[in-house]
Design an enzyme around this catalytic site. Structure first.
Site, PDB file in Angstrom:
ATOM      1  N   TYR A  86       0.825  -1.209   0.000  1.00 53.19           N
ATOM      2  CA  TYR A  86       0.000   0.000   0.000  1.00 53.19           C
ATOM      3  C   TYR A  86       0.865   1.267   0.000  1.00 53.19           C
ATOM      4  CZ  TYR A  86      -3.111   3.606   2.038  1.00 53.19           C
ATOM      5  OH  TYR A  86      -3.799   4.764   2.302  1.00 53.19           O
TER       6      TYR A  86
ATOM      7  N   LYS B 152       1.562   3.943  -3.023  1.00 54.24           N
ATOM      8  CA  LYS B 152       1.134   5.328  -2.804  1.00 54.24           C
ATOM      9  C   LYS B 152       2.328   6.266  -2.993  1.00 54.24           C
ATOM     10  CE  LYS B 152      -2.548   6.675  -1.252  1.00 54.24           C
ATOM     11  NZ  LYS B 152      -3.834   7.086  -1.917  1.00 54.24           N
TER      12      LYS B 152
HETATM   13  N1  LIG Z   1      -8.897   5.839   5.690  1.00 54.23           N
HETATM   14  C1  LIG Z   1      -7.718   6.145   6.178  1.00 54.23           C
HETATM   15  O1  LIG Z   1      -7.416   5.909   7.373  1.00 54.23           O
HETATM   16  C2  LIG Z   1      -6.713   6.843   5.299  1.00 54.23           C
HETATM   17  C3  LIG Z   1      -5.548   7.336   5.890  1.00 54.23           C
HETATM   18  C4  LIG Z   1      -4.624   8.014   5.114  1.00 54.23           C
HETATM   19  C5  LIG Z   1      -4.862   8.195   3.768  1.00 54.23           C
HETATM   20  N2  LIG Z   1      -5.995   7.699   3.208  1.00 54.23           N
HETATM   21  C6  LIG Z   1      -6.194   7.938   1.766  1.00 54.23           C
HETATM   22  O2  LIG Z   1      -7.396   8.668   1.602  1.00 54.23           O
HETATM   23  C7  LIG Z   1      -8.028   8.311   0.389  1.00 54.23           C
HETATM   24  C8  LIG Z   1      -9.467   7.944   0.673  1.00 54.23           C
HETATM   25  O3  LIG Z   1      -9.467   6.918   1.655  1.00 54.23           O
HETATM   26  P1  LIG Z   1     -10.798   6.208   2.117  1.00 54.23           P
HETATM   27  O4  LIG Z   1     -10.560   5.674   3.475  1.00 54.23           O
HETATM   28  O5  LIG Z   1     -11.951   7.105   1.867  1.00 54.23           O
HETATM   29  O6  LIG Z   1     -10.813   4.988   1.112  1.00 54.23           O
HETATM   30  P2  LIG Z   1     -11.954   3.935   0.808  1.00 54.23           P
HETATM   31  O7  LIG Z   1     -13.119   4.117   1.696  1.00 54.23           O
HETATM   32  O8  LIG Z   1     -11.288   2.611   0.760  1.00 54.23           O
HETATM   33  O9  LIG Z   1     -12.394   4.365  -0.663  1.00 54.23           O
HETATM   34  C9  LIG Z   1     -11.620   4.114  -1.771  1.00 54.23           C
HETATM   35  C10 LIG Z   1     -12.447   4.437  -2.983  1.00 54.23           C
HETATM   36  O10 LIG Z   1     -11.681   4.150  -4.159  1.00 54.23           O
HETATM   37  C11 LIG Z   1     -12.557   3.533  -5.084  1.00 54.23           C
HETATM   38  N3  LIG Z   1     -11.873   2.754  -6.090  1.00 54.23           N
HETATM   39  C12 LIG Z   1     -11.193   1.590  -5.924  1.00 54.23           C
HETATM   40  N4  LIG Z   1     -10.736   1.169  -7.115  1.00 54.23           N
HETATM   41  C13 LIG Z   1     -11.136   2.071  -8.044  1.00 54.23           C
HETATM   42  C14 LIG Z   1     -10.973   2.190  -9.437  1.00 54.23           C
HETATM   43  N5  LIG Z   1     -10.256   1.297 -10.133  1.00 54.23           N
HETATM   44  N6  LIG Z   1     -11.513   3.256 -10.070  1.00 54.23           N
HETATM   45  C15 LIG Z   1     -12.235   4.163  -9.379  1.00 54.23           C
HETATM   46  N7  LIG Z   1     -12.418   4.112  -8.051  1.00 54.23           N
HETATM   47  C16 LIG Z   1     -11.882   3.075  -7.398  1.00 54.23           C
HETATM   48  C17 LIG Z   1     -13.425   2.637  -4.204  1.00 54.23           C
HETATM   49  O11 LIG Z   1     -14.539   2.253  -4.950  1.00 54.23           O
HETATM   50  P3  LIG Z   1     -15.310   0.878  -4.737  1.00 54.23           P
HETATM   51  O12 LIG Z   1     -16.427   1.227  -3.805  1.00 54.23           O
HETATM   52  O13 LIG Z   1     -15.776   0.550  -6.107  1.00 54.23           O
HETATM   53  O14 LIG Z   1     -14.348  -0.116  -4.181  1.00 54.23           O
HETATM   54  C18 LIG Z   1     -13.736   3.613  -3.079  1.00 54.23           C
HETATM   55  O15 LIG Z   1     -14.767   4.471  -3.442  1.00 54.23           O
HETATM   56  C19 LIG Z   1      -7.208   7.174  -0.199  1.00 54.23           C
HETATM   57  O16 LIG Z   1      -6.358   7.708  -1.176  1.00 54.23           O
HETATM   58  C20 LIG Z   1      -6.379   6.668   0.963  1.00 54.23           C
HETATM   59  O17 LIG Z   1      -5.147   6.145   0.527  1.00 54.23           O
HETATM   60  C21 LIG Z   1      -6.941   7.047   3.935  1.00 54.23           C
END
Ligand SMILES: NC(=O)c1ccc[n+]([C@@H]2O[C@H](COP(=O)([O-])OP(=O)(O)OC[C@H]3O[C@@H](n4cnc5c(N)ncnc54)[C@H](OP(=O)(O)O)[C@@H]3O)[C@@H](O)[C@H]2O)c1
Length: 491
Positions: A237, A241
């Site tokens: 991951y 990233k």
């Molecule tokens: N959550 C955390 O603790 C955290 C911490 C630091 C950084 N981040 C970063 O913040 C961002 C958002 O995180 P999050 O927690 O909201 O993530 P999340 O809930 O896992 O959402 C990821 C999204 O990406 C979509 N996705 C996956 N594959 C795709 C594709 N091929 N084309 C288009 N969309 C696609 C997923 O869609 P599906 O519903 O279709 O799977 C989902 O809507 C990410 O970049 C993550 O790395 C998150």
């Protein structure tokens, strides 16, 4: 840096959000629609076969969530028409060129309208298949950037990365970017095209050998961890990233770009209401396992800082960054959004809050009985962990192996099951170990400048709060976050 008015800024704006069904994206969408109903259009790109399925996802996975209840109450009967007026769904896939968008009319509309783009789509699974993670977290960033270059009114692209692209470094981690090909251990030769070739060759080999889908998945997961470690990152991951950030570095100067690096995102602090969360995320899986009586030990240093930040604060930081960069071009382009520098909390506190909360309000299991929790055993180094596993499980496994051989595979089922579980735990520990013994603090000087700008020049005070100093962690965990995960995540 002057921010001005958020209401005025959002008025008549069109914003493209990738990963519209994601946790953070939903909180962003709700906030924008609440703060400025006169936003022109929110284009949400989601994985879907066609427009009909994208609309289905909008209703089931976005606006159908409890998160939107205040907005629903506010708009009453006109909520549905408000949503169809403001939200446009785009079926697509960011791991494909042109984001896999096929509706040319819609593409032209996006190119003509959109001024702000947020890239939130990602695979957030630490142990993802390498081909998937590389396609999404690295190449996806390039495809998004190529796509948005065609937006004639584009003012800013915000890409959300993660603070943990830093790997296992200790000390103060600055808001510095990665140069193309830069690695954490100084090993030369990191090149995204070469990584794609490694993936392609491995997949071809596996297919030639007639490997099953399951074997291909296992091999691709192992490949990701292996490639990450070659260059000094702990898992697939954060490695993919980090390469995603490198992809954006190549575009510096071509499009105005911001990288936001949150730490571990937890439930909402205040808006639209406290404690909304979705899915079992990193530290929450610990809480769930603990409350259900599955967690029998804690591996990690209780004195380590666990850097968490509520989701609504991340969204507010995102909006502030958009406003700052859409109007001027501040020299900062990377913002770390966390709490470890300004309001650090330790694993020790987390353990204590969990113990007190679930002692007072135990989880009621399927049989209607309360699960009694206690203070779990703490293993504060890997040697203790290996000893614990050896005494508690590996000896038993060895005994089963002998008995199985002696009794003509009579114990095969029990043996395989236990072996699988042990391997699973060992793999989890291998992947999460760097975070359980994390020994660094994330600098947030650039983010602090944004906060200063919000404090001094934002017309609507308090709308964009994202200062972790104001959080009382005990109150947040005991009264907001743990009740939030019990309500929204426990099943
Ligand atoms: N959550 C955390 O603790 C955290 C911490 C630091 C950084 N981040 C970063 O913040 C961002 C958002 O995180 P999050 O927690 O909201 O993530 P999340 O809930 O896992 O959402 C990821 C999204 O990406 C979509 N996705 C996956 N594959 C795709 C594709 N091929 N084309 C288009 N969309 C696609 C997923 O869609 P599906 O519903 O279709 O799977 C989902 O809507 C990410 O970049 C993550 O790395 C998150």
């Amino acid at each position: 840096m002057e921010l001005g008015s958020v209401v005025q800024f959002l008025d008549n704006k069109s914003i493209l959000v990738t990963g519209g069904t994601g946790f953070l994206a939903k909180i962003f969408v709700e906030k924008i629609l609440r703060v400025q109903p006169n936003v022109k259009k929110l284009y949400l790109l989601v994985r879907a076969a066609d427009h009909k399925s994208a609309i289905h996802r909008l209703h089931n996975e976005i606006i159908g969530k409890d998160l939107f209840r205040n907005l629903k109450e506010k708009h009453g009967k006109s909520f549905t028409s408000f949503i169809s007026d403001k939200i446009s769904m785009i079926p697509g896939d960011i791991s494909r060129q042109d984001l896999g968008v096929e509706d040319s009319g819609l593409i032209q509309q996006v190119f003509k309208d959109v001024e702000v783009v947020l890239n939130l789509a990602a695979s957030t699974n630490f142990d993802e298949r390498y081909d998937v993670a590389l396609g999404l977290n690295t190449m996806g960033v390039k495809y998004v950037a190529d796509f948005v270059k065609q937006c004639v009114k584009l003012r800013v692209l915000v890409h959300v990365s993660t603070a943990y692209v830093s790997g296992e470094r200790s000390g103060l981690i600055l808001e510095n970017g990665y140069g193309v090909g830069e690695t954490l251990n100084g090993v030369a030769g990191l090149d995204v095209d070469a990584e794609r070739k490694v993936v392609e060759d491995k997949l071809n080999d596996l297919r030639l050998q007639g490997a099953s889908d399951k074997d291909i998945t296992i091999a691709m997961k192992d490949l990701g961890i292996h490639r990450a470690r070659v260059y000094g990152w702990p898992n697939t991951y954060v490695f993919t990233k980090a390469m995603g950030e490198m992809m954006l570095g190549e575009l510096k100067g071509v499009i105005p770009t911001v990288i936001l690096r949150p730490t571990i995102i937890t439930s909402t602090y205040k808006e639209p209401f406290s404690g909304w969360v979705e899915g079992t995320r990193t530290i929450d899986s610990l809480a769930v396992a603990y409350a259900k009586g599955i967690l029998t030990f804690f591996l990690g240093n209780l004195d380590s800082i666990v850097d968490v930040i509520p989701a609504d604060m991340v969204v507010n930081a995102m909006i502030a960054a958009v406003m700052a960069h859409a109007s001027h071009q501040p020299p900062e382009s990377i913002y770390q959004v966390g709490s470890s520098l300004r309001n650090p909390m330790k694993y020790f506190h987390l353990q204590d809050y969990g113990f007190r909360y679930f002692t007072n309000k135990p989880w009621i299991n399927k049989d209607g009985k309360p699960v009694i929790v206690g203070r779990v055993r703490v293993l504060d180094n890997m040697d203790s962990f290996h000893r614990y596993m050896a005494f508690r499980y590996l000896l038993l496994l060895k005994g089963l192996e002998w008995a199985n051989a002696a009794f003509c595979h009579f114990f095969q089922g029990v043996y395989s099951n236990m072996n699988r579980k042990i391997n699973y735990v060992m793999r989890l520990v291998d992947i999460y170990r760097p975070y359980l013994f994390f020994d660094a603090v994330f600098d947030d000087l650039n983010t602090e400048k944004l906060r200063m700008a919000a404090r001094t020049s934002l017309v609507e005070e308090d709308v964009l709060y994202f200062d972790p100093k104001c959080i009382d962690w005990e109150d947040y965990f005991m009264n907001i976050h743990i009740p939030g995960i019990v309500k929204h995540v426990f099943k």
